[in-house]
Design a protein around this motif. Sequence first.
Motif, PDB file in Angstrom:
ATOM      1  N   THR A  45       0.891  -1.160   0.000  1.00 27.83           N
ATOM      2  CA  THR A  45       0.000   0.000   0.000  1.00 27.83           C
ATOM      3  C   THR A  45       0.928   1.209   0.000  1.00 27.83           C
ATOM      4  OG1 THR A  45      -0.178  -0.073   2.419  1.00 27.83           O
ATOM      5  CG2 THR A  45      -1.964  -1.068   1.172  1.00 27.83           C
ATOM      6  N   PRO A  46       1.097   1.846  -1.180  1.00 28.34           N
ATOM      7  CA  PRO A  46       2.089   2.909  -1.293  1.00 28.34           C
ATOM      8  C   PRO A  46       1.812   4.052  -0.326  1.00 28.34           C
ATOM      9  CG  PRO A  46       1.230   2.279  -3.452  1.00 28.34           C
ATOM     10  CD  PRO A  46       0.360   1.628  -2.429  1.00 28.34           C
ATOM     11  N   SER A  47       2.887   4.699   0.089  1.00 26.11           N
ATOM     12  CA  SER A  47       2.735   5.873   0.929  1.00 26.11           C
ATOM     13  C   SER A  47       2.461   7.084   0.046  1.00 26.11           C
ATOM     14  CB  SER A  47       4.008   6.125   1.731  1.00 26.11           C
ATOM     15  OG  SER A  47       3.927   7.383   2.368  1.00 26.11           O
ATOM     16  N   PRO A  48       1.479   7.906   0.412  1.00 25.73           N
ATOM     17  CA  PRO A  48       1.239   9.129  -0.354  1.00 25.73           C
ATOM     18  C   PRO A  48       2.274  10.214  -0.050  1.00 25.73           C
ATOM     19  CG  PRO A  48      -0.294   8.989   1.481  1.00 25.73           C
ATOM     20  CD  PRO A  48       0.507   7.726   1.510  1.00 25.73           C
ATOM     21  N   LEU A  49       3.172   9.935   0.868  1.00 22.83           N
ATOM     22  CA  LEU A  49       4.079  10.973   1.333  1.00 22.83           C
ATOM     23  C   LEU A  49       5.454  10.952   0.677  1.00 22.83           C
ATOM     24  CD1 LEU A  49       3.387  10.718   5.166  1.00 22.83           C
ATOM     25  CD2 LEU A  49       2.440  12.382   3.562  1.00 22.83           C
ATOM     26  N   THR A  50       5.783   9.869   0.011  1.00 21.94           N
ATOM     27  CA  THR A  50       7.137   9.781  -0.543  1.00 21.94           C
ATOM     28  C   THR A  50       7.053   9.701  -2.062  1.00 21.94           C
ATOM     29  OG1 THR A  50       7.140   7.369  -0.350  1.00 21.94           O
ATOM     30  CG2 THR A  50       8.045   8.625   1.495  1.00 21.94           C
ATOM     31  N   ALA A  51       8.114  10.096  -2.685  1.00 24.75           N
ATOM     32  CA  ALA A  51       8.130  10.167  -4.146  1.00 24.75           C
ATOM     33  C   ALA A  51       7.832   8.816  -4.787  1.00 24.75           C
ATOM     34  CB  ALA A  51       9.470  10.694  -4.630  1.00 24.75           C
ATOM     35  N   LEU A  52       8.348   7.771  -4.236  1.00 25.51           N
ATOM     36  CA  LEU A  52       8.169   6.444  -4.837  1.00 25.51           C
ATOM     37  C   LEU A  52       7.053   5.655  -4.170  1.00 25.51           C
ATOM     38  CD1 LEU A  52      11.959   5.530  -5.022  1.00 25.51           C
ATOM     39  CD2 LEU A  52      10.530   6.439  -6.852  1.00 25.51           C
ATOM     40  N   GLY A  53       6.466   6.204  -3.120  1.00 20.30           N
ATOM     41  CA  GLY A  53       5.443   5.452  -2.389  1.00 20.30           C
ATOM     42  C   GLY A  53       6.052   4.450  -1.421  1.00 20.30           C
ATOM     43  N   SER A  54       7.370   4.540  -1.222  1.00 19.97           N
ATOM     44  CA  SER A  54       8.044   3.570  -0.359  1.00 19.97           C
ATOM     45  C   SER A  54       7.991   3.996   1.093  1.00 19.97           C
ATOM     46  CB  SER A  54       9.502   3.436  -0.794  1.00 19.97           C
ATOM     47  OG  SER A  54      10.097   4.729  -0.863  1.00 19.97           O
ATOM     48  N   LYS A  55       8.062   3.002   1.969  1.00 19.96           N
ATOM     49  CA  LYS A  55       8.173   3.258   3.396  1.00 19.96           C
ATOM     50  C   LYS A  55       9.452   2.583   3.881  1.00 19.96           C
ATOM     51  CE  LYS A  55       3.152   2.895   3.836  1.00 19.96           C
ATOM     52  NZ  LYS A  55       2.016   2.180   4.452  1.00 19.96           N
ATOM     53  N   GLY A  56       9.760   2.723   5.130  1.00 13.75           N
ATOM     54  CA  GLY A  56      10.958   2.078   5.665  1.00 13.75           C
ATOM     55  C   GLY A  56      10.693   0.614   5.952  1.00 13.75           C
ATOM     56  N   THR A  57      11.763  -0.162   5.946  1.00 15.60           N
ATOM     57  CA  THR A  57      11.574  -1.582   6.164  1.00 15.60           C
ATOM     58  C   THR A  57      12.685  -2.206   6.989  1.00 15.60           C
ATOM     59  OG1 THR A  57      11.181  -3.671   5.051  1.00 15.60           O
ATOM     60  CG2 THR A  57      12.793  -2.217   4.068  1.00 15.60           C
ATOM     61  N   GLY A  58      13.519  -1.376   7.562  1.00 16.36           N
ATOM     62  CA  GLY A  58      14.740  -1.871   8.191  1.00 16.36           C
ATOM     63  C   GLY A  58      14.570  -2.608   9.499  1.00 16.36           C
ATOM     64  N   GLU A  59      13.509  -2.297  10.241  1.00 12.53           N
ATOM     65  CA  GLU A  59      13.384  -2.991  11.543  1.00 12.53           C
ATOM     66  C   GLU A  59      12.756  -4.366  11.332  1.00 12.53           C
ATOM     67  OE1 GLU A  59      14.730  -0.652  13.269  1.00 12.53           O
ATOM     68  OE2 GLU A  59      14.108   1.102  12.152  1.00 12.53           O
ATOM     69  N   ALA A  60      11.750  -4.394  10.493  1.00 10.85           N
ATOM     70  CA  ALA A  60      11.105  -5.645  10.081  1.00 10.85           C
ATOM     71  C   ALA A  60      10.784  -6.536  11.279  1.00 10.85           C
ATOM     72  CB  ALA A  60      11.981  -6.367   9.070  1.00 10.85           C
ATOM     73  N   SER A  61      11.016  -7.831  11.144  1.00  3.06           N
ATOM     74  CA  SER A  61      10.588  -8.771  12.175  1.00  3.06           C
ATOM     75  C   SER A  61      11.373  -8.664  13.464  1.00  3.06           C
ATOM     76  CB  SER A  61      10.668 -10.206  11.632  1.00  3.06           C
ATOM     77  OG  SER A  61       9.824 -10.350  10.516  1.00  3.06           O
ATOM     78  N   ALA A  62      12.405  -7.818  13.493  1.00  8.70           N
ATOM     79  CA  ALA A  62      13.096  -7.616  14.775  1.00  8.70           C
ATOM     80  C   ALA A  62      12.105  -7.088  15.801  1.00  8.70           C
ATOM     81  CB  ALA A  62      14.262  -6.648  14.619  1.00  8.70           C
ATOM     82  N   MET A  63      11.073  -6.373  15.328  1.00  6.59           N
ATOM     83  CA  MET A  63      10.128  -5.825  16.286  1.00  6.59           C
ATOM     84  C   MET A  63       8.900  -6.695  16.500  1.00  6.59           C
ATOM     85  SD  MET A  63       8.550  -2.424  14.428  1.00  6.59           S
ATOM     86  CE  MET A  63      10.026  -1.459  14.429  1.00  6.59           C
ATOM     87  N   SER A  64       8.640  -7.621  15.578  1.00  4.12           N
ATOM     88  CA  SER A  64       7.415  -8.420  15.701  1.00  4.12           C
ATOM     89  C   SER A  64       7.663  -9.871  16.075  1.00  4.12           C
ATOM     90  CB  SER A  64       6.644  -8.377  14.377  1.00  4.12           C
ATOM     91  OG  SER A  64       7.517  -8.667  13.304  1.00  4.12           O
ATOM     92  N   ALA A  65       8.829 -10.393  15.720  1.00  6.11           N
ATOM     93  CA  ALA A  65       9.083 -11.812  15.992  1.00  6.11           C
ATOM     94  C   ALA A  65       9.121 -12.152  17.481  1.00  6.11           C
ATOM     95  CB  ALA A  65      10.363 -12.277  15.303  1.00  6.11           C
ATOM     96  N   PRO A  66       9.760 -11.334  18.321  1.00  4.23           N
ATOM     97  CA  PRO A  66       9.734 -11.688  19.747  1.00  4.23           C
ATOM     98  C   PRO A  66       8.308 -11.850  20.272  1.00  4.23           C
ATOM     99  CG  PRO A  66      11.375  -9.981  19.374  1.00  4.23           C
ATOM    100  CD  PRO A  66      10.617 -10.142  18.083  1.00  4.23           C
ATOM    101  N   ALA A  67       7.412 -10.957  19.864  1.00  5.94           N
ATOM    102  CA  ALA A  67       6.020 -11.053  20.325  1.00  5.94           C
ATOM    103  C   ALA A  67       5.361 -12.312  19.780  1.00  5.94           C
ATOM    104  CB  ALA A  67       5.243  -9.824  19.886  1.00  5.94           C
ATOM    105  N   ALA A  68       5.552 -12.576  18.492  1.00  4.74           N
ATOM    106  CA  ALA A  68       4.905 -13.730  17.885  1.00  4.74           C
ATOM    107  C   ALA A  68       5.419 -15.039  18.483  1.00  4.74           C
ATOM    108  CB  ALA A  68       5.143 -13.722  16.371  1.00  4.74           C
ATOM    109  N   ILE A  69       6.720 -15.103  18.697  1.00  8.43           N
ATOM    110  CA  ILE A  69       7.294 -16.325  19.275  1.00  8.43           C
ATOM    111  C   ILE A  69       6.803 -16.510  20.709  1.00  8.43           C
ATOM    112  CG2 ILE A  69       9.444 -17.447  19.980  1.00  8.43           C
ATOM    113  CD1 ILE A  69      10.767 -16.056  17.532  1.00  8.43           C
ATOM    114  N   ALA A  70       6.749 -15.414  21.470  1.00 10.95           N
ATOM    115  CA  ALA A  70       6.242 -15.514  22.841  1.00 10.95           C
ATOM    116  C   ALA A  70       4.795 -15.982  22.840  1.00 10.95           C
ATOM    117  CB  ALA A  70       6.370 -14.165  23.543  1.00 10.95           C
TER     118      ALA A  70
END
Lengths: 165, 815, 290
Positions: free
Chosen positions: B753-778
């Motif tokens: 779902t492109p971002s309306p705020l950036t030229a390419l519609g891109s968002k950041g992706t660097g944290e990724a599952s580092a922030m969600s995997a601990p919760a999901a595994i728990a």
Amino acid sequence: MKLQGEVAFEANRETVWDALNNPEVIAKCLPGCESMEPAGEDVFEAVLKFGVGPITGQYRVTLKITDKNPPQTYVLQVDGSGKPGFVKGQGSIKLQAQDGGGAVLRYDGDLQIGGLAARIGQRMIGTISKQLTKQFFSRLVEAAESTTEDSQDSPQIPHPSSNFP
Amino acid sequence: MTTMPPASKQAGEKWVGRSVPRREDLRLLTGRGRFIDDFELPQLKHAAILRSPYAHAEIGEIDVHAALELPGVRGVLTGREVAAMSRPFAVGVSPAPKYYASAVERARFVGEPVAVVVADDRYIAEDALELIEVDYRPLPAVVDIEAAMAADAPQLHEECPNNIYSQREFVYGDMESAKKEADRVVTGRFLFPKYGSTPIETYGVIASYDPFADQYEIWSNYQGPMVGHALVAQALGIAENRLRWIIPTDIGGGFGIKTGLYPYIALMAMASKRCGVPVKWIEDRQEHLIASATGTDRLTEMEAYVKSDGTILALKDRAIDNTGGYIRAPEPGCAYRSIGNHTGAYQIRNLEREVLVVGTNKCLTAPNRGYTCQHLYFSLERMMDKVAAELDIDPAEIRLRNFIAADQFPYKTATGGLYDSGDYAAAFRLALQRFDYDNMRQWQKEARAEGRLIGIGLATVVEPSVTNIAYVGLAKSYLERRKEHPKSGSGEAIMVKMDPLGKVHVIAATNPQGQGHDTVISQVVADQLGILPDDVTVSNVLDTHQRLTSITSGSYSSRFSSAGTTAVVLATQRLKEKLFRIAGHLLDAHVESLQNDSHKIFVREQPQRSIEIRHVAGTAHWNQSGLPEDMDVGLYGVGFYNMPTSEPPTEFDQVNSSNTYGFIAEVLMVEIDPETGALQFLKWVSAHDAGTVINPLLFEGQLQGGVAHGIGGAIFEETAYDENGQILTGSFMDYLVPTSMEIPEVDMIHQETPSPLTALGSKGTGEASAMSAPAAIANAVADALRPLGIEVNELPLSPNRIWHWIKDAQSSPSQ
Amino acid sequence: MKPAPFEYFVPTSVEEAVELLARHGDDAKVLAGGQSLVPMMNFRLAQPAVLIDINRIVELGYIREGDSSIAIGAMTRQRVVETSPMVRDKCAILSEALANVGHQAIRNRGTMGGTLAHGDPAAEVATVLLTLGGSVTVAGPQGKRELSPEELLAGPYAAGISSDELIVEINFPILAANETHGFLEMSRRHGDFALAGVAAVLRMGEGNICERARVALCGVAPTPVRATEVENQLTGKRLDASTIQAAAELASRAVDCEDEYHASREYRTHLCQVYVRRTIQLALERWGNN
């Protein structure tokens, strides 16, 4: 970490107590002890150089004997530092006489290890501490037995730390 | 204020979206990378740091005479000298404890620098360390968060009673009504551990003080934000233009950890000045594990006010973050940076928060990959499962019921976050479908009946990117903020220039640490100009004397793919406008009638009226008076872009703490061996929506890395201390980074779902599952252990821990 | 970290090495594969004043098949032994145990003598040697002597060898046709030190009767140890699920460790029992498949 154990002596309790309070004997029993000087009433400063496995170390250790309750218990405080780190410990020593001569020593202590050894050598510390403790007490047993033999052969020589009236 | 330019239509989306192989790889894989340790200077000397072996100790005399006498030693810098040569670092709390680059009168964590030796080589420097005698007087230490706040706790700083560095309360929405309307309150208490990201390359600094110019030159693998530059200049008491920072192109990973480098930069700068030689310090792994930076450890108490249909009406929470022996910028960001997305993917309009930031005798913190979103989501996602369990609603269903709906974007959260775009339900359903969720639940039932401990874990989180530094203001109340200048922003600068023969070169300072920025830049520029990525050269070095930078420059919080690439588009568009104006002038045609291909510009309706791009460029360089009258000489475009959604906080403590917001859904299944507590992954689907994907190959790399870091945090990694503050995990023997053997295959699926705020519609992706995997595994482990009535509220989930839980549950009578 | 300064010698014969050891004794350490020693030196936890590098003693690299045992030179790399078809054929438990020693890169350099001389409590090779009842030959100033595994493991960190002695050869008994085996260990990650490991060799008779059991444990005591109570419980019994379970529980008697960060004493003891059971079961299954 906790250091606990029991050591059996053929020598009687008084002999073991004397040995435990004799700086010369303690110096012989401490693994790798290169020197030990008195530094006050029941306080000694020793330099230990030993290696167990890969860990070699030179430590300056201060030993303090407190809460003396002859010939049964005392508390030993150890404060040491060296290249691999520092060590701080306190343990109680309890001596019980056995029926038919002999004695049993129970030690119960807490050892705090800090510095390099603590952060790298965690898995070795338990083994090494136990090993050094074992060495100390087996030498103490030897020392106590040889004192017994000596005293059987030669006349009793009053010793400063024994309880003569 | 810059407006967002429309994506180029003329050249077509040829390169953005393609898996263009990385141009960085050839040099990195053949040993031609140039990392900080590859840099040399004439007369360069080497530093080693003497570090406190005590967690808490007064520092008396430091006797360096034996060290100074060792042949090859150039000098020694002690803590007291550091205090004489510098000011404490500024930090966003008041009153602030004094934090210098070295311990001065007191050491407050194991590993804190106490002195620096400079010698001909590192070997001699370390020999000299052993010759320094320090009179330490140990003090009692405290490592536990709650113990640190107790009345009888050892006090780390006289400025901060009860070891509290920062404390604030926030209320959003209408808590009273929400509490009244609720059918139930579900509570939870969570402990999130302290750990880092262990970049493969450690910290490195080369510092050279020039006494004639009274100027410092620093090379370092710092990762931004360039606030650090201002902080160091301030601490050293010099003007910022006398502190040149150069950040090499090649850095072996940052993950937020290299944000904590700046105090060492100050330390080495002082060592260089003190010893009169340029100094190089390369941190070794042991130093890194004990005294670089980690995330905070956090204690959270949470209450969810819910209706029986599963709607979450309100959240009340108290979170205590531990930043260690001191607090240093960008902390107390740990407590405030995720405020905009605090309610995650859900429509929770009412929130009551108490945040505390405390100190203990542990090493210091930095924005570890995710910057406490992993802490937040651990609590929030565990709570969603707890609510589901108490209400007997399926945990997938409860999330679907609470999601922000697709037609609600852009969505303003109760706390001021502005979610730009998303379709959470669609992405989540994709993941559930791919996982075959219903059938897996059925299979789980059957396996459970056989006595197997199988668990399915979910986590659905919002991934914020492009930090708006305004969030730091939340550490102070509105009234206090009013007295200061407002802070906001997320700027990035790019220059694209064209040489006389029409070739394009990009001058960037995006501070990559291995993400492949140069490859992406070439793709974006290629699309804008209708040329090939291989035709675009990039030089990407951050140099405060040779590049335009902003206070937010650096690569952290995944800035590059949204703010960075937008700046690239802007700069390229400006170059292109100039080219077209010159072409129009030379062809005597209106700019709007022109079009280009890879080597010429021509009139759309009359293609024979054309001019080669290299001739346009040639004119600009060789025949400067042939240019249009009002045009500046020079053929380049500069884009200095700040995201418009980066505003200061409101008087109600609402702030859009980030700028672009992606979404991640994890659906995974684990099995626990009841005999050993060992955990095995059976299946894992991970859905990501980061807007437009610029380079799927790079994107996938980020996601895989995020999974590895997430598994590390959930199961293996911890910066652990004993009760005396002695660190137990000082090497990779004990600090367990998962190897490739511990990482399962993860089925990655994408939605854009492109971002309306950036030229390419891109968002950041660097944290990724580092922030969600601990919760999901728990959640998966909690699900697996539910038949035994076991709660999962802490990490890491080591076999030892899990086995003890199982044993305790089996030996105590069930409720 | 960088090591402390040291003197460095490179003997090219056993005699030369022994002579150097006699001269330097306690101040010297032998450098073989370096996979244990060098990290300790880089951490400065070990600071030998003298390093005797024996990597040029070519005569110590060999694997020789004998009638009843395999003789392996002390400098033979672990990876070479691990991949030897002859060893896999005659003494498969050694090949299997070696696969658990660190990672392949470590085994490329690590040596058979080195791991025994270092004497880590979790060392797999020493554990297998203890189980098989092999022997170690050391060379010293007084000449060569043979040590049993028990003598070698008189105390932690190879206390059975004195500082002026050099391991030159290790002998591993060949498994007989009526012997089955198993080796399993549990670690946090692939290649980590074992939290608990088990080596078992069972001599089997008719009807799954275990005629002789030798079971050794690693990682749960200051040295690898024989679980003699387990062995006694298995000997002479028909092996089935319940006899194995009953025997495995006795493994706790051999455990001598403290609570550690990665594993409590209780957990380690329990792990030991589980792994003894699983290893015996594995050996039994293997026997059944033959």
